[in-house]
Design a protein around this motif. Structure first.
Motif, PDB file in Angstrom:
ATOM      1  N   VAL A  72       0.687  -1.322  -0.107  1.00 18.78           N
ATOM      2  CA  VAL A  72       0.320  -0.095   0.119  1.00 18.78           C
ATOM      3  C   VAL A  72       1.093   1.419   0.167  1.00 18.78           C
ATOM      4  CG1 VAL A  72      -1.915   1.342   1.256  1.00 18.78           C
ATOM      5  CG2 VAL A  72      -2.060  -1.239   1.386  1.00 18.78           C
ATOM      6  N   ILE A  74       1.208   5.327   0.242  1.00 14.27           N
ATOM      7  CA  ILE A  74       0.267   6.300   0.796  1.00 14.27           C
ATOM      8  C   ILE A  74       0.961   7.862   0.346  1.00 14.27           C
ATOM      9  CG2 ILE A  74      -0.768   7.262   2.986  1.00 14.27           C
ATOM     10  CD1 ILE A  74      -0.403   4.141   3.812  1.00 14.27           C
ATOM     11  N   ASP A  78      -2.104  11.726   3.316  1.00 15.52           N
ATOM     12  CA  ASP A  78      -2.780  10.512   3.706  1.00 15.52           C
ATOM     13  C   ASP A  78      -4.354  10.539   2.946  1.00 15.52           C
ATOM     14  OD1 ASP A  78      -2.996   8.071   5.130  1.00 15.52           O
ATOM     15  OD2 ASP A  78      -4.583   9.038   6.675  1.00 15.52           O
ATOM     16  N   HIS A  81      -4.195   6.243  -1.027  1.00 14.98           N
ATOM     17  CA  HIS A  81      -3.802   5.392  -0.648  1.00 14.98           C
ATOM     18  C   HIS A  81      -3.834   4.325  -2.259  1.00 14.98           C
ATOM     19  CE1 HIS A  81      -4.383   5.381   3.790  1.00 14.98           C
ATOM     20  NE2 HIS A  81      -4.490   6.574   3.323  1.00 14.98           N
ATOM     21  N   GLU A  83      -3.030   0.558  -3.430  1.00 13.51           N
ATOM     22  CA  GLU A  83      -2.405  -0.736  -2.941  1.00 13.51           C
ATOM     23  C   GLU A  83      -2.265  -1.769  -4.285  1.00 13.51           C
ATOM     24  OE1 GLU A  83      -3.703  -4.969  -0.915  1.00 13.51           O
ATOM     25  OE2 GLU A  83      -5.156  -3.584  -1.167  1.00 13.51           O
ATOM     26  N   GLY A 141       3.671   2.051   2.808  1.00 15.49           N
ATOM     27  CA  GLY A 141       3.309   2.163   4.185  1.00 15.49           C
ATOM     28  C   GLY A 141       3.999   0.956   4.918  1.00 15.49           C
TER      29      GLY A 141
END
Length: 146
Positions: A72, A74, A78, A81, A83, A141
């Motif tokens: 993930v 980021i 924030d 995100h 993935e 992350g």
């Protein structure tokens, strides 16, 4: 077709649109196709010595098991995100909205290409430990490697 001349079996009074239709729908009728001053098709077949064209379509998914780029990613705020999974799929959450974008991805060196499930393409670039995409700089992350 400004850099390309096309000659078919029809009289020379045809327009460029007619020539393109012939090329796409009846390629067997094309007598010669010249691109950038070099023959591409001659007498309805590939010209001798012509390099072969790459295959068209969507490339097969890569197996990215164990890749350090899977996980993930980021952005600094924030907000985004993204993935990246080992089976070549991605799933984005934007502004807390899950599955905002989903699709497939391919990595070639430091470049990443995306094909969204809705059919549009995008790209990004890995620079050191950051992934740059759509104006965002993301980091992997903590604990997200698969």
């Amino acid at each position: 077709m400004s850099a390309t001349r096309l000659a078919g079996k029809q009289p020379p009074t045809r327009g460029a649109d007619d020539e393109q239709v012939t090329l796409l729908t009846r390629p067997q009728e094309v007598r010669a196709l010249i691109a950038n001053g070099r023959p591409v098709l001659w007498e309805g077949t590939d010209a001798p010595g012509r390099p072969t064209a790459p295959e068209t379509g969507v490339p097969a998914a890569q197996d990215l098991t164990g890749s350090p780029r899977v996980g993930v990613w980021i952005d600094r705020n924030d907000f985004l995100h993204q993935e990246l999974t080992a089976d070549g799929r991605y799933d984005e959450t934007r502004g807390g909205r899950p599955h905002a974008y989903e699709g497939r991805y391919w990595i070639d060196g430091d470049r990443i290409d995306y094909l969204d499930d809705l059919g549009f393409w995008a790209f990004g670039e890995f620079r050191g430990d950051e992934l740059h995409h759509a104006g965002y700089a993301m980091r992997l992350g903590a604990g997200s490697r698969s």
